[in-house]
Design a protein around this motif. Structure first.
Motif, mmCIF file in Angstrom:
data_model
loop_
_atom_site.group_PDB
_atom_site.id
_atom_site.type_symbol
_atom_site.label_atom_id
_atom_site.label_comp_id
_atom_site.label_asym_id
_atom_site.label_seq_id
_atom_site.Cartn_x
_atom_site.Cartn_y
_atom_site.Cartn_z
ATOM 1 N N UNK A 35 81.935 45.860 7.534
ATOM 2 C CA UNK A 35 82.451 47.120 6.719
ATOM 3 C C UNK A 35 82.193 47.385 5.186
ATOM 4 N N UNK A 36 82.076 48.440 4.720
ATOM 5 C CA UNK A 36 81.858 48.738 3.273
ATOM 6 C C UNK A 36 83.074 48.561 2.447
ATOM 7 N N UNK A 37 82.923 48.176 1.340
ATOM 8 C CA UNK A 37 83.991 48.095 0.378
ATOM 9 C C UNK A 37 85.048 49.474 0.544
ATOM 10 N N UNK A 38 84.380 50.799 0.766
ATOM 11 C CA UNK A 38 85.106 51.721 0.645
ATOM 12 C C UNK A 38 85.955 51.745 1.857
ATOM 13 N N UNK A 39 85.167 51.651 3.019
ATOM 14 C CA UNK A 39 86.172 51.537 4.272
ATOM 15 C C UNK A 39 87.106 50.568 4.213
ATOM 16 N N UNK B 189 88.467 51.464 11.951
ATOM 17 C CA UNK B 189 89.617 51.476 10.656
ATOM 18 C C UNK B 189 91.228 51.484 11.306
ATOM 19 N N UNK B 190 91.257 52.452 12.161
ATOM 20 C CA UNK B 190 92.781 52.879 12.761
ATOM 21 C C UNK B 190 93.056 51.633 13.313
ATOM 22 N N UNK B 191 92.204 51.019 14.068
ATOM 23 C CA UNK B 191 92.795 49.723 15.122
ATOM 24 C C UNK B 191 93.201 48.649 13.909
ATOM 25 N N UNK C 290 93.376 49.528 3.724
ATOM 26 C CA UNK C 290 94.169 48.660 2.986
ATOM 27 C C UNK C 290 95.162 49.807 2.616
ATOM 28 N N UNK C 291 94.530 51.017 1.892
ATOM 29 C CA UNK C 291 95.635 51.883 1.296
ATOM 30 C C UNK C 291 96.465 52.658 2.542
ATOM 31 N N UNK C 292 95.561 52.719 3.777
ATOM 32 C CA UNK C 292 96.656 53.247 4.776
ATOM 33 C C UNK C 292 97.664 52.329 5.323
ATOM 34 N N UNK C 293 97.357 51.100 5.100
ATOM 35 C CA UNK C 293 98.588 49.954 5.424
ATOM 36 C C UNK C 293 99.485 50.126 4.440
#
Lengths: 287, 86
Positions: free
Chosen positions: A107-111, A68-70, A116-119
């Motif tokens: 990836x799951x929708x939550x992931x 996710x971080x990458x 997207x939120x982090x971005x």
């Protein structure tokens, strides 16, 4: 440690080429050396380093977090191809959303939503203002990505990045040092609020922070004294402005020009150190 | 023992090693030669693994953290001996 590094390399092997290709496409018509593909690679390297330090400090880093971080690091500033505004996170999130819809169905929708939120919120001051109260909070995706981005504002790289983006945003040169030091202090305070327990790592970042602050402190003095010296931060700033902002040169062209034409010690030393800092991305294999 | 060194300094050490030194180090430590190359910044992880090398942005090409200095110490030893002979 070996296990974590192996996991990181496995995930990089899986994603880097695709991310690199996607960003090359997104940035193909944009000349913005301060926030180009190389910046996104460096932010990933900062994020990776931070995760390694947290692992050494005893926290558990799972494979999904790395993945996710990458992806988040590689998309956080893509919105600057749409707007140079500080609120570019929304546009970056749209690019990231498209990428996730087209490339990563595992990836799951939550992931996906977390990425997207982090971005979208990577530059949101209210997110950064929340204090870290428990060790596990240091592993929040939002925090990792925004901190990694903040760390690329330090050192000599930070100097050229601030000068380019602030001048392109229309900030007057006279106002620039004060605005940069204010922004930089906030970024470094956010970093220390969250990660000062990583003592040696924080010490290394503090040295880089002082390099940037020292430059802009001297720049402010040069401007107030109306200095004409070619051996000064003001002269370096004028070169960066002319090449990056007026002529839209690349940072590599700018450095080459400066090292060929400048004989005074300060600019020579500045551009030599800047080039050596920028070399870090050449050590990353992208197949 | 962990060591922090800049990437360009590590590259200078590698560049000062005489030809064949990577293989000599690998043989002495009973390691794959690709692992030794990766220690000096190589990226053939499939053949050589990760050998506790990690890089973060910073001065002089970036900051490298080496989890173990055995290979680096051996490299310094080889360079010192080469200078003695020369």
């Amino acid at each position: 440690m070996e296990t974590l590094l192996n996991t990181i390399h496995k995930i990089e092997d899986k994603h880097l080429y695709l991310l690199y290709s996607s960003l090359n496409t997104i940035f193909k018509d944009t000349r913005l050396p301060s926030h180009d593909l190389q910046h996104h690679i460096r932010v990933w390297l900062h994020c990776r380093g931070l995760m390694i330090e947290l692992h050494k400090a005893g926290l558990s880093i799972d494979e999904t977090l790395i993945e996710k971080a990458l992806i988040a690091c590689f998309f956080h500033d893509t919105g600057l191809t749409v707007t140079l505004d500080e609120q570019h996170g929304y546009s970056s999130a749209q690019f990231c959303k498209n990428y996730l819809e087209n490339h990563l169905s595992i990836l799951t929708n939550a992931e996906k939503n977390e990425i997207i939120t982090a971005v979208e919120l990577h530059d949101d001051k209210s997110v950064k203002a929340k204090p870290v109260t428990k060790p596990d909070e240091m592993l929040q995706l939002n925090l990792l990505v925004s901190t990694a981005d903040d760390l690329d504002a330090l050192g000599f790289i930070g100097v050229f990045r601030y000068i380019e983006i602030y001048l392109k945003r229309g900030i007057d040169l006279k106002e620039l040092p004060r605005k940069v030091t204010h922004n930089l202090r906030n970024r470094f305070t956010s970093f220390t609020n969250a990660y000062s327990s990583l003592h040696r790592y924080a010490d290394r970042q503090r040295l880089r922070y002082h390099e940037t602050i020292d430059f802009f402190t001297r720049l402010e003095a040069d401007i107030s004294e109306n200095s004409n010296s070619t051996d000064s931060p003001l002269h370096v700033t004028k070169i960066l402005k002319q090449k990056l902002v007026v002529e839209s040169s690349s940072i590599d062209e700018t450095i080459t020009y400066a090292l060929k034409t400048q004989t005074a010690p300060y600019p020579s030393s500045f551009f030599t150190k800047l080039r050596s800092e920028l070399e870090v991305t050449t050590a990353i294999p992208i197949y | 023992m962990t060591k922090i060194i800049t990437f360009n300094e590590l590259r200078r050490v590698k560049d000062n090693l005489p030809d064949g030194s990577m293989q000599i180090i690998a043989d002495r430590l009973n390691m794959n030669v690709e692992a030794v190359r990766n220690y000096f910044g190589g990226t053939n992880y499939k053949e050589g693994g990760t050998v506790g090398f990690h890089l973060e942005p910073g001065p002089d090409g970036g900051i490298v953290t080496l989890d173990d200095t055995t290979i680096l110490d051996m490299a310094y030893e080889i360079i010192a001996k080469t200078k003695e002979i020369a």
